[in-house]
Design a protein around this motif. Structure first.
Motif, PDB file in Angstrom:
ATOM      1  N   ILE A 145      14.754   0.256  -1.096  1.00  0.00           N
ATOM      2  CA  ILE A 145      13.525  -0.123  -0.563  1.00  0.00           C
ATOM      3  C   ILE A 145      12.876   0.938   0.259  1.00  0.00           C
ATOM      4  CG2 ILE A 145      12.705  -1.649   1.487  1.00  0.00           C
ATOM      5  CD1 ILE A 145      14.800  -3.749   0.417  1.00  0.00           C
ATOM      6  N   ILE A 146      13.600   1.770   1.187  1.00  0.00           N
ATOM      7  CA  ILE A 146      12.851   2.789   1.808  1.00  0.00           C
ATOM      8  C   ILE A 146      12.230   3.824   1.126  1.00  0.00           C
ATOM      9  CG2 ILE A 146      13.506   4.738   3.549  1.00  0.00           C
ATOM     10  CD1 ILE A 146      15.745   2.727   4.605  1.00  0.00           C
ATOM     11  N   GLU A 147      12.972   4.140   0.191  1.00  0.00           N
ATOM     12  CA  GLU A 147      12.378   5.272  -0.828  1.00  0.00           C
ATOM     13  C   GLU A 147      11.003   4.833  -1.649  1.00  0.00           C
ATOM     14  OE1 GLU A 147      13.803   8.000  -4.834  1.00  0.00           O
ATOM     15  OE2 GLU A 147      15.041   6.384  -4.225  1.00  0.00           O
ATOM     16  N   ALA A 148      11.137   3.607  -2.069  1.00  0.00           N
ATOM     17  CA  ALA A 148      10.033   2.984  -2.902  1.00  0.00           C
ATOM     18  C   ALA A 148       9.059   2.722  -1.891  1.00  0.00           C
ATOM     19  CB  ALA A 148      10.580   1.815  -3.531  1.00  0.00           C
ATOM     20  N   ALA A 149       9.139   2.332  -0.924  1.00  0.00           N
ATOM     21  CA  ALA A 149       7.830   2.035   0.292  1.00  0.00           C
ATOM     22  C   ALA A 149       7.484   3.522   0.507  1.00  0.00           C
ATOM     23  CB  ALA A 149       8.733   1.465   1.591  1.00  0.00           C
ATOM     24  N   LYS A 150       8.018   4.433   0.804  1.00  0.00           N
ATOM     25  CA  LYS A 150       7.560   5.935   1.254  1.00  0.00           C
ATOM     26  C   LYS A 150       6.785   6.156  -0.007  1.00  0.00           C
ATOM     27  CE  LYS A 150      11.159   7.130   4.771  1.00  0.00           C
ATOM     28  NZ  LYS A 150      12.053   8.041   4.829  1.00  0.00           N
ATOM     29  N   ASN A 151       7.419   6.281  -1.523  1.00  0.00           N
ATOM     30  CA  ASN A 151       6.661   6.495  -2.415  1.00  0.00           C
ATOM     31  C   ASN A 151       5.306   5.908  -2.642  1.00  0.00           C
ATOM     32  OD1 ASN A 151       8.660   8.529  -2.809  1.00  0.00           O
ATOM     33  ND2 ASN A 151       9.840   7.030  -4.612  1.00  0.00           N
ATOM     34  N   ALA A 152       5.293   4.648  -2.384  1.00  0.00           N
ATOM     35  CA  ALA A 152       4.107   3.735  -2.597  1.00  0.00           C
ATOM     36  C   ALA A 152       3.170   3.889  -1.432  1.00  0.00           C
ATOM     37  CB  ALA A 152       4.541   2.169  -2.669  1.00  0.00           C
ATOM     38  N   GLY A 153       3.541   4.487  -0.356  1.00  0.00           N
ATOM     39  CA  GLY A 153       2.581   4.827   0.806  1.00  0.00           C
ATOM     40  C   GLY A 153       2.105   3.471   1.641  1.00  0.00           C
ATOM     41  N   ILE A 154       3.087   2.492   1.417  1.00  0.00           N
ATOM     42  CA  ILE A 154       2.709   1.313   2.200  1.00  0.00           C
ATOM     43  C   ILE A 154       3.005   1.208   3.615  1.00  0.00           C
ATOM     44  CG2 ILE A 154       2.997  -0.204   0.042  1.00  0.00           C
ATOM     45  CD1 ILE A 154       5.367  -0.973   0.973  1.00  0.00           C
ATOM     46  N   ASN A 203      15.644 -11.909 -12.134  1.00  0.00           N
ATOM     47  CA  ASN A 203      16.178 -11.101 -11.189  1.00  0.00           C
ATOM     48  C   ASN A 203      15.487  -9.356 -11.372  1.00  0.00           C
ATOM     49  OD1 ASN A 203      17.296 -12.967  -9.593  1.00  0.00           O
ATOM     50  ND2 ASN A 203      19.378 -12.075  -9.775  1.00  0.00           N
ATOM     51  N   LYS A 204      15.507  -9.131 -12.587  1.00  0.00           N
ATOM     52  CA  LYS A 204      14.889  -7.785 -12.945  1.00  0.00           C
ATOM     53  C   LYS A 204      13.516  -7.617 -12.140  1.00  0.00           C
ATOM     54  CE  LYS A 204      17.792  -6.743 -16.869  1.00  0.00           C
ATOM     55  NZ  LYS A 204      17.610  -6.115 -18.226  1.00  0.00           N
ATOM     56  N   ASP A 205      12.763  -8.698 -12.579  1.00  0.00           N
ATOM     57  CA  ASP A 205      11.493  -8.617 -11.951  1.00  0.00           C
ATOM     58  C   ASP A 205      11.172  -8.666 -10.656  1.00  0.00           C
ATOM     59  OD1 ASP A 205       9.968  -8.842 -14.732  1.00  0.00           O
ATOM     60  OD2 ASP A 205      10.448 -11.070 -14.810  1.00  0.00           O
ATOM     61  N   PHE A 206      12.188  -9.556  -9.943  1.00  0.00           N
ATOM     62  CA  PHE A 206      12.120  -9.418  -8.438  1.00  0.00           C
ATOM     63  C   PHE A 206      12.780  -8.189  -7.886  1.00  0.00           C
ATOM     64  CE2 PHE A 206      10.894 -13.729  -9.510  1.00  0.00           C
ATOM     65  CZ  PHE A 206       9.963 -14.132  -8.454  1.00  0.00           C
ATOM     66  N   LEU A 207      13.366  -7.576  -8.645  1.00  0.00           N
ATOM     67  CA  LEU A 207      14.291  -6.377  -7.950  1.00  0.00           C
ATOM     68  C   LEU A 207      13.276  -5.060  -8.169  1.00  0.00           C
ATOM     69  CD1 LEU A 207      17.800  -7.293  -8.845  1.00  0.00           C
ATOM     70  CD2 LEU A 207      16.952  -7.050  -6.660  1.00  0.00           C
ATOM     71  N   ASN A 208      12.148  -5.247  -9.033  1.00  0.00           N
ATOM     72  CA  ASN A 208      11.415  -3.992  -9.407  1.00  0.00           C
ATOM     73  C   ASN A 208      10.431  -3.922  -8.091  1.00  0.00           C
ATOM     74  OD1 ASN A 208       9.088  -2.685 -10.297  1.00  0.00           O
ATOM     75  ND2 ASN A 208       9.858  -2.909 -12.432  1.00  0.00           N
ATOM     76  N   LEU A 209      10.548  -2.864  -7.443  1.00  0.00           N
ATOM     77  CA  LEU A 209       9.850  -3.076  -5.975  1.00  0.00           C
ATOM     78  C   LEU A 209       8.512  -2.657  -6.349  1.00  0.00           C
ATOM     79  CD1 LEU A 209      12.685  -1.242  -3.791  1.00  0.00           C
ATOM     80  CD2 LEU A 209      11.988  -3.728  -3.854  1.00  0.00           C
ATOM     81  N   ASP A 210       8.113  -1.696  -7.255  1.00  0.00           N
ATOM     82  CA  ASP A 210       6.773  -1.393  -7.527  1.00  0.00           C
ATOM     83  C   ASP A 210       5.990  -2.944  -7.968  1.00  0.00           C
ATOM     84  OD1 ASP A 210       6.905   1.224  -6.981  1.00  0.00           O
ATOM     85  OD2 ASP A 210       7.456   1.686  -9.057  1.00  0.00           O
TER      86      ASP A 210
END
Length: 321
Positions: A24-33, A106-113
């Motif tokens: 979550i932390i990595e994806a959020a930083k990469n997405a710039g949210i 579950n795969k859809d919901f675990l895909n953070l993007d």
């Protein structure tokens, strides 16, 4: 929009903390949210936290991600309901994840993007004695199985559907029923012993059992499945169909009139003292419940690519403001 992750650190035997949090932390930083992380510290605390955030920041759009199981989802829902600036997403790390089955895998919901780019849709909620359930209430064999399921998850390698099936087999041996009185809003009254009662907004429970197969989360109706007291043999013949959601069409059910299936907007339920009631994975004991369907009471975030899930019938919520 602010993205707030409400994480239960013990969910999924620690999976939420150890596996999902770094992602979550990595994806959020990469997405710039714009994001925050909140780790829950005890039962019920998530509801208090979410409500206080909504009150503190009424002018900002807030998206709360419930990172945990059914209990975490329930707590987040009860914190944000009624706030126009708030919506809920789910990153499943429990064993059931039944509400998410109404929209995708579950795969859809675990895909953070996909989650960050998801769209909020208006879905209904169940209100029971002033609290809210997003998915289902169960009494009888289903609830007893859920209690046993918790034991198997904590003390064995079993999880999800396997743990539920183990719990189901454990309690079916006792063949205990629940004496209930159910009054539907059309005036019909059912006063007898039931093997199980399911009152659903969503269709699934127990890690994929489709107990109320005609349920839709935005149709403004409660789906009520009442299974009368059945023999062990009859139940074992029905359990596979109950899992698949085809039990209503079973010749055995029709021949013996084992199931009454109804749709309504409200009902009153009376139970005997000590009867456990399972509400989105949580157990309570109440002798009387006023149960109402609250239409389009929650903005639920559907992952990108799942917006056309048929169950939604195209109902799109306005963006949180």
């Amino acid at each position: 929009m602010k993205h707030i992750f409400v994480l239960n650190p013990v969910a999924g035997k620690g999976k939420a903390e150890k596996v999902l949090l770094p992602r979550i932390i990595e994806a959020a930083k990469n997405a710039g949210i714009n994001y925050e992380i909140h780790r829950t510290i005890n039962v019920g605390e998530a509801t208090t936290y979410v409500r206080s955030k909504c009150e503190e920041e009424p002018g900002e759009a807030l998206r709360f991600y419930a990172v945990g199981g059914d209990g975490t989802i329930s707590e987040v829902v009860n914190g944000l309901v009624g706030f126009e600036n708030a919506e809920m997403a789910v990153i499943p790390s429990g064993s059931g994840n039944d509400f998410c089955r109404m929209f995708g895998s579950n795969k859809d919901f675990l895909n953070l993007d996909k989650q960050f780019n998801g769209t909020s849709r208006a879905v209904d909620l169940i209100c029971y004695n002033g609290r809210y359930s997003v998915n289902m209430l169960n009494i009888g064999l289903d609830c007893a199985a859920a209690e046993k399921m918790a034991y198997y998850k904590e003390n064995t390698v079993l999880g999800g559907t396997a743990a539920y099936v183990a719990g189901l087999l454990n309690v079916v041996i006792k063949n205990a029923g629940a004496k209930l009185k159910i009054r539907l809003d059309d005036g019909r009254v059912f006063d007898e012993e039931f093997t199980l009662l399911a009152i659903g907004n969503g269709a699934f429970c127990g890690g994929g059992f489709k107990g109320v197969p005609n349920a839709h989360v935005n149709d403004g109706l409660l789906d009520v499945s009442m299974i009368r007291k059945v023999t062990r043999l009859d139940f074992l013949q029905l359990v596979g169909k109950y899992h698949n959601g085809t039990h209503l069409d079973s010749k055995l059910v029709q021949k013996k009139d084992l199931v009454t299936y109804a749709q309504c907007k409200s009902l009153v339920l009376h139970t005997e003292p000590g009867t456990p009631i399972c509400c989105d994975g949580e157990i309570l004991h109440e002798e009387e419940l006023q149960i109402d369907l609250i239409p389009q009471a929650l903005r639920f975030v559907v992952p990108q690519g799942c917006e056309d899930a048929l169950v939604l019938d195209g109902a799109e919520a306005p963006a949180a403001e």
